[in-house]
Write a protein that holds these residues in place. Structure first.
Motif, PDB file in Angstrom:
ATOM      1  N   ASP A  82       0.761  -1.093   0.130  1.00 41.21           N
ATOM      2  CA  ASP A  82      -0.065  -0.107   0.066  1.00 41.21           C
ATOM      3  C   ASP A  82       0.881   1.268   0.164  1.00 41.21           C
ATOM      4  OD1 ASP A  82       0.971  -0.217   2.600  1.00 41.21           O
ATOM      5  OD2 ASP A  82      -1.048  -0.018   3.584  1.00 41.21           O
ATOM      6  N   VAL A  83       2.179   1.049  -0.172  1.00 37.83           N
ATOM      7  CA  VAL A  83       3.010   2.375  -0.183  1.00 37.83           C
ATOM      8  C   VAL A  83       3.776   2.562  -1.439  1.00 37.83           C
ATOM      9  CG1 VAL A  83       4.859   3.769   0.970  1.00 37.83           C
ATOM     10  CG2 VAL A  83       3.437   2.359   2.304  1.00 37.83           C
ATOM     11  N   LEU A  84       3.282   3.985  -2.150  1.00 41.87           N
ATOM     12  CA  LEU A  84       3.987   4.216  -3.350  1.00 41.87           C
ATOM     13  C   LEU A  84       4.994   5.301  -2.994  1.00 41.87           C
ATOM     14  CD1 LEU A  84       1.260   4.692  -6.042  1.00 41.87           C
ATOM     15  CD2 LEU A  84       2.730   2.460  -5.746  1.00 41.87           C
ATOM     16  N   VAL A  85       6.090   5.165  -3.607  1.00 40.27           N
ATOM     17  CA  VAL A  85       7.142   6.326  -3.462  1.00 40.27           C
ATOM     18  C   VAL A  85       7.269   7.201  -4.753  1.00 40.27           C
ATOM     19  CG1 VAL A  85       9.610   6.801  -3.256  1.00 40.27           C
ATOM     20  CG2 VAL A  85       8.328   4.843  -2.183  1.00 40.27           C
ATOM     21  N   CYS A  86       6.990   8.536  -4.654  1.00 41.34           N
ATOM     22  CA  CYS A  86       7.188   9.415  -5.885  1.00 41.34           C
ATOM     23  C   CYS A  86       8.418   9.313  -6.502  1.00 41.34           C
ATOM     24  CB  CYS A  86       6.629  10.906  -5.289  1.00 41.34           C
ATOM     25  SG  CYS A  86       6.706  12.017  -6.819  1.00 41.34           S
ATOM     26  N   PRO A  88       9.666  13.940  -5.635  1.00 39.06           N
ATOM     27  CA  PRO A  88      10.410  12.770  -5.381  1.00 39.06           C
ATOM     28  C   PRO A  88      10.714  12.295  -4.054  1.00 39.06           C
ATOM     29  CG  PRO A  88      11.054  13.946  -7.465  1.00 39.06           C
ATOM     30  CD  PRO A  88      10.066  14.941  -6.501  1.00 39.06           C
ATOM     31  N   GLY A  89      10.642  11.047  -3.851  1.00 38.39           N
ATOM     32  CA  GLY A  89      11.241  10.576  -2.422  1.00 38.39           C
ATOM     33  C   GLY A  89       9.995  10.435  -1.409  1.00 38.39           C
ATOM     34  N   LYS A  90       9.008  11.409  -1.670  1.00 39.07           N
ATOM     35  CA  LYS A  90       7.890  11.315  -0.742  1.00 39.07           C
ATOM     36  C   LYS A  90       6.863   9.887  -0.953  1.00 39.07           C
ATOM     37  CE  LYS A  90       5.535  15.205   1.489  1.00 39.07           C
ATOM     38  NZ  LYS A  90       6.491  15.847   2.058  1.00 39.07           N
ATOM     39  N   GLU A  91       6.416   9.562   0.160  1.00 41.39           N
ATOM     40  CA  GLU A  91       5.699   8.364   0.104  1.00 41.39           C
ATOM     41  C   GLU A  91       4.168   8.606   0.320  1.00 41.39           C
ATOM     42  OE1 GLU A  91       7.247   5.535   3.015  1.00 41.39           O
ATOM     43  OE2 GLU A  91       8.878   5.203   1.517  1.00 41.39           O
ATOM     44  N   VAL A  92       3.368   7.668  -0.243  1.00 40.45           N
ATOM     45  CA  VAL A  92       1.872   8.028  -0.178  1.00 40.45           C
ATOM     46  C   VAL A  92       1.207   6.485  -0.214  1.00 40.45           C
ATOM     47  CG1 VAL A  92       1.307   8.307  -2.747  1.00 40.45           C
ATOM     48  CG2 VAL A  92      -0.188   9.151  -1.141  1.00 40.45           C
ATOM     49  N   ASN A  93       0.236   6.627   0.802  1.00 37.03           N
ATOM     50  CA  ASN A  93      -0.618   5.285   0.916  1.00 37.03           C
ATOM     51  C   ASN A  93      -1.786   5.221   0.069  1.00 37.03           C
ATOM     52  OD1 ASN A  93       0.580   5.332   3.691  1.00 37.03           O
ATOM     53  ND2 ASN A  93      -0.412   3.385   3.753  1.00 37.03           N
ATOM     54  N   VAL A  94      -1.778   4.063  -0.783  1.00 38.13           N
ATOM     55  CA  VAL A  94      -2.707   3.799  -1.900  1.00 38.13           C
ATOM     56  C   VAL A  94      -3.623   2.402  -1.728  1.00 38.13           C
ATOM     57  CG1 VAL A  94      -1.372   5.261  -3.492  1.00 38.13           C
ATOM     58  CG2 VAL A  94      -1.120   2.765  -3.477  1.00 38.13           C
ATOM     59  N   SER A  95      -4.620   2.541  -2.471  1.00 41.10           N
ATOM     60  CA  SER A  95      -5.250   0.930  -2.779  1.00 41.10           C
ATOM     61  C   SER A  95      -5.743   0.937  -4.034  1.00 41.10           C
ATOM     62  CB  SER A  95      -6.527   1.073  -1.814  1.00 41.10           C
ATOM     63  OG  SER A  95      -7.117   1.952  -1.666  1.00 41.10           O
TER      64      SER A  95
END
Ligand SMILES: Cc1cc2nc3c(=O)[nH]c(=O)nc-3n(C[C@H](O)[C@H](O)[C@H](O)COP(=O)(O)OP(=O)(O)OC[C@H]3O[C@@H](n4cnc5c(N)ncnc54)[C@H](O)[C@@H]3O)c2cc1C
Length: 378
Positions: A37-41, A120-127
């Motif tokens: 569930d984590v993507l990294v920009c 770039p480098g920032k993370e975000v929770n996704v589904s």
């Protein structure tokens, strides 16, 4: 009235993630929507003055399985937490990255947060990925894509995918923008059309006053323009995405020509609207699960409402005057995920919530009907 279809718009099966041959070539593990569930920009690109593309990948290399036209749901740390869906604009044939293309909506918390803080480098929770609005543009069928504004993203993914995999067989892509400066992906689409004889592109601008070099179609997209661009439009399957008034205009325009609306598919980005369906189908009635009425208490707002047989918690919230974010209304996208503080619900979700979230007491209120009096954190 627009309704949804259960299978994807084209009748294709949704990707299941259990095809063990999928990453055979690279040995890179699949993204598991239930666990990951984590993507990294990785990159941010300015597309127009108010549109940016954000490129993400997983923390460790993962292959994403998605159909072009599907979307993911992002949890954005603004105003506490907001949940917003964004269509994957990139090619499904480039499975190691997820690209989304976002228009800045004046005053909108989600899109402004992405534009101002995602880097770039920032993370975000996704589904996700979720959604059923898809087609294979390399197939035999003659296609017409019609988009406006940020509604270009699902069609862009379908077009990029078709061009990556082979070549669109007979695709006309019409995009309507406010001005020439607002045309998203203009250069890339023109290049793809130059390289792929099966792809034709047409842009229309509602106003071009300040752009003396614009020689394309000007004014609101209309039937005269469409007939000039594509005299055989009635022979095509149409996919449409854009603001609600634009899509309504396209539907009315096509219907007035006697177009077979069974061949018309649309995706709505609008809050509360139904998504990904053909037009003119029978509405799907909510299942009636009990003859009882239960009390639903919304703990943040203090509203209490009676919820009748078969009524979802989302409908009860709306009845109480609360307008929670929701999107698909079918338990797929996860936008309406909320905490159930007490009581029991019958949740008939379509994959938009993970088992561990259910174990934490979360529910999708769009597809949950009370089985007792309940308290919901809303
Ligand atoms: C399935 C799905 C896919 C989507 N894909 C994309 C995408 O690829 N790119 C993208 O930019 N957005 C997309 N959206 C819209 C996105 O989820 C957000 O609604 C949008 O970014 C606005 O969020 P916000 O928090 O900034 O503003 P909100 O608080 O959601 O909205 C602020 C105000 O702007 C209006 N509004 C919302 N979206 C738009 C819009 N796009 N244009 C004009 N007015 C709007 C709302 O009705 C409201 O009045 C998609 C939505 C859905 C349901």
């Amino acid at each position: 009235m627009m309704t949804q279809t259960n299978p994807p718009a084209t009748g294709q099966a949704a990707p299941s993630g259990d095809d063990e041959n999928f990453t055979e070539a690279t040995r890179i593990p699949l993204w598991d929507p239930e666990q990951d569930d984590v993507l990294v920009c990785r990159q941010v690109r300015q597309e127009t003055h108010d549109v940016k593309t954000f490129v993400f990948s997983a923390r460790e290399p993962r292959a994403f399985r998605f159909y072009p036209g599907q979307y993911m749901t992002f949890e954005l740390p603004v105003e506490g937490m907001v949940t917003r869906s964004y269509t994957i604009s990139g090619s499904a044939a480039r499975p190691y990255r997820i690209e989304i293309t976002v228009k800045r909506v004046p005053g909108g918390p989600g899109s402004n947060w992405l534009h101002d803080y995602m880097m770039p480098g920032k993370e975000v929770n996704v589904s996700g990925p979720f959604g059923e609005f898809t087609t294979d543009a390399t197939g035999e069928e003659k296609l017409l894509f019609i988009s406006a504004g940020s509604g270009i993203t699902p069609m862009m993914s379908m077009t990029r995918t078709a061009c990556d995999l082979s070549e669109p067989s007979d695709l006309c892509f019409v995009h309507a923008a406010r001005t020439p400066a607002d045309i998203i992906f203009r250069d890339e689409l023109s290049l793809l059309a130059a390289q792929n004889p099966g792809l034709r592109i047409a842009f229309t601008c509602s106003t071009a006053a300040a752009h003396h070099s614009w020689t394309g179609y000007t004014g609101r997209f209309n039937i005269q323009m469409l007939s000039l661009m594509l005299p055989d439009f009635k022979d095509r399957k149409v996919f449409c995405c854009g603001p609600a008034p634009f899509m309504e205009g396209v539907r009315n325009m096509l219907r007035d020509t006697g177009f077979d609306m069974e061949k018309y598919y649309e995706e709505s980005f609008d809050f509360g609207a139904e998504t990904a369906g053909t037009f003119d189908e029978d509405p799907v009635a909510a299942p009636e699960i009990s003859g009882q009425t239960f009390r639903v208490s919304f703990t943040k707002t203090g509203h209490v409402v009676e919820c009748g047989p078969g009524m979802t918690v989302l409908s009860a919230a709306r009845e109480a005057g609360i307008l929670p974010m929701s999107s698909c209304q079918r338990g797929i996208c996860g936008t309406c995920k909320s905490k159930l503080i007490s009581g029991e619900v019958d949740m008939q979700h379509g994959g938009g919530i993970r088992q561990r979230e259910i174990d934490q007491g979360k529910v999708l209120i769009c597809c949950s009907t009370p089985l007792s009096d309940i308290e919901v954190e809303l």
